[in-house]
Motif scaffolding. Sequence first.
Motif, PDB file in Angstrom:
ATOM      1  N   TRP A 233       0.849  -1.198   0.000  1.00  0.00           N
ATOM      2  CA  TRP A 233       0.000   0.000   0.000  1.00  0.00           C
ATOM      3  C   TRP A 233       0.877   1.238   0.000  1.00  0.00           C
ATOM      4  O   TRP A 233       1.844   1.329   0.753  1.00  0.00           O
ATOM      5  CB  TRP A 233      -0.879  -0.006   1.250  1.00  0.00           C
ATOM      6  CG  TRP A 233      -1.789   1.174   1.440  1.00  0.00           C
ATOM      7  CD1 TRP A 233      -1.429   2.454   1.803  1.00  0.00           C
ATOM      8  CD2 TRP A 233      -3.209   1.200   1.305  1.00  0.00           C
ATOM      9  NE1 TRP A 233      -2.535   3.260   1.892  1.00  0.00           N
ATOM     10  CE2 TRP A 233      -3.645   2.513   1.587  1.00  0.00           C
ATOM     11  CE3 TRP A 233      -4.155   0.229   0.975  1.00  0.00           C
ATOM     12  CZ2 TRP A 233      -4.996   2.875   1.552  1.00  0.00           C
ATOM     13  CZ3 TRP A 233      -5.504   0.598   0.941  1.00  0.00           C
ATOM     14  CH2 TRP A 233      -5.917   1.897   1.225  1.00  0.00           C
ATOM     15  N   PHE A 257      -5.595  -4.697   3.710  1.00  0.00           N
ATOM     16  CA  PHE A 257      -4.157  -4.408   3.699  1.00  0.00           C
ATOM     17  C   PHE A 257      -3.648  -4.062   5.096  1.00  0.00           C
ATOM     18  O   PHE A 257      -2.709  -3.280   5.247  1.00  0.00           O
ATOM     19  CB  PHE A 257      -3.867  -3.260   2.713  1.00  0.00           C
ATOM     20  CG  PHE A 257      -4.221  -3.600   1.307  1.00  0.00           C
ATOM     21  CD1 PHE A 257      -3.317  -4.231   0.478  1.00  0.00           C
ATOM     22  CD2 PHE A 257      -5.493  -3.326   0.815  1.00  0.00           C
ATOM     23  CE1 PHE A 257      -3.656  -4.566  -0.824  1.00  0.00           C
ATOM     24  CE2 PHE A 257      -5.842  -3.645  -0.489  1.00  0.00           C
ATOM     25  CZ  PHE A 257      -4.920  -4.274  -1.302  1.00  0.00           C
ATOM     26  N   THR A 323      -2.032  -0.070  -4.630  1.00  0.00           N
ATOM     27  CA  THR A 323      -2.024  -1.344  -3.906  1.00  0.00           C
ATOM     28  C   THR A 323      -1.298  -2.385  -4.748  1.00  0.00           C
ATOM     29  O   THR A 323      -1.256  -2.306  -5.979  1.00  0.00           O
ATOM     30  CB  THR A 323      -3.456  -1.821  -3.604  1.00  0.00           C
ATOM     31  OG1 THR A 323      -4.218  -1.848  -4.825  1.00  0.00           O
ATOM     32  CG2 THR A 323      -4.122  -0.889  -2.610  1.00  0.00           C
TER      33      THR A 323
END
Length: 624
Positions: A233, A257, A323
Amino acid sequence: MPEKVFCSAVSSYPWTLRSNLLLHWRFGALTMLAFLGMAAVWTIDGCNVKSFVEGWRFRREYLTHGHLNLTYTDEITLNLSYIPIRNPSSELDFQLSFPANLTNTQLEPEPETETKREPETEPEPEPETELQTANVLGSSESYQNLTQPSWISVELEPNLTSNLLARWLAPGGEPCREIRSVEIAIPGLDGRQLIELPAGQTHEFVFNALYDAGKPSCLGGDYFETDLSGEAWKSRPVVKDFGNGSYSLSLQVHPDFSGDYNLSITLLYRHFEGLKLSPARFAYNKELRKIPMKFYNAASQLPQLQTCRKSDFSREVWAGRWTRHGRNDDCQISNDGRYRCLPPNFRCRNPWCDGALGKLESNGWVYSAHCSFKLFSADSAWNCLKNRWIFFWGDSNHVDTVRNILNFILNLPTESVPRRFDMNFTNPKNPTQTVRITSIFNGHWNETLNYQGLNSLKNDAFRDLLKSYFNESTVPDTIIMNSGLHDGIYWHNLRGFTVGARDAAAFWAEILESIRRRGLTPPEVIYRTTVATGGYARTMAFNPSKMEAFNWVVLDKLKTAGLLSGVIDDFDMTFPWHFDNRCNDGVHYGRKPAKMKWRDGLIGHQYFVDIMLAHVLLNALCAH
């Protein structure tokens, strides 16, 4: 604090009459001792008392963190694999002991109750009462968000240009005129050994800028570069300026995440100094915080991202993130300078994108914002663009993006494209499918020169050239434009640029109106914001502080003129990768791949950020 000076106490002796012979000698000795005692008292008053006062006045000290440079690292010791996405779990139950979790960055912070302090640490009252407001705003009181979490969003404020000019010109009053921030204080984050936050929620921390006396600043306009990075991320936490030396920082990570992160905060410029004509000598460029933190999986879930529709491009400012969904740490650069790390058919994970992630050549990274993007195959791209006319007007980053669309998406091998061209391209697999692309460089009215930007419209021949493309029997379907980095060099100040942006909007409004008078449908206008310049260029005339402000002004002027059909926020897309030159040469993110020494001294460079932009452009052109 000055050291205390300890003065020896003066002892006294009993005076007893023993004989008349010693009377006069003892009287003289007593007189001398009394004089010495008075001197000692004066010394105590002059040294020790002064030390206590100085220690009281300068009791507060703030921790200064060392300067660290962020670097992009693509060498991680894992084999080709999917990055696992964690499933939400409602079993985790952590008690929060840190500042407020808020759901909307548009909310104004409510004044918090000032916590009680011990009497011995109360500051000495001073006339600068306005400086203490920031301390109240920066209180570490906590608020629990009990509503359904939502994605962070940002909007342009009403009357943006006039308000920005007013803040830029504001001297701040006599106490604030010469203040320059050198540090920050974040009550909710400073001094904590372990920071754990629930993923999904928006966490807003109010902090204060401090000047060299360690006191809160009373001026806004400081430009902070923020970065929130984990294994999979990367995003730019939103910073809001309250105009009085206090700011807010908003953090958010999707529960998929959760994990370990680093939050960095760099003070690049103070009080709009990045907007100056020659800002390099004013750059502060100091990393003030690098804070490890952990986002843990919580019961709350953010709304699932949907593939972008046409209406999604009406949002003027984006707050997206990159991401990662796969990686190949054994990936090597090929002889043609490309990084084919994942198989071409390596699929992206829903809902973060739709399509073959391997063709992005990003080693698993993909960008999403308030919606997610389709990654186009050659067939789907040709089906979208067939029989259309796309008109580009902007800087040399447009030139790179057009070349990358031709090479990476439309399967049309192209070594280079000129700054100014008008060409028809045909699908090699289906000759009935063609697309006309026109690209006009706006860095200067002379295509071989630079550093005019929007001022290029002052040249009559250049204006006539642009008008000629819209006087044909057919007109372009879409105009994709940006103001460009050249404006950062040409315009002497923000006030001058606002005039240039106003005149540019009026010029294009005139063209579209002339098309309507001819009974034709005018083209849609999509504004692609200017990139965040990277590495060494962060302190130059086209620095991120200036380019972001210029982006806002152009958007405001185009919106006021009724021209905007959509926005692509390339500034937000490029910002997480702008701290060094791994993904850019300072001013371009889409230079042609080459196995050569790059700006940062390494062989080859990463070009996927501009490939992502090419796909986002196709989403804007093809979405319904």
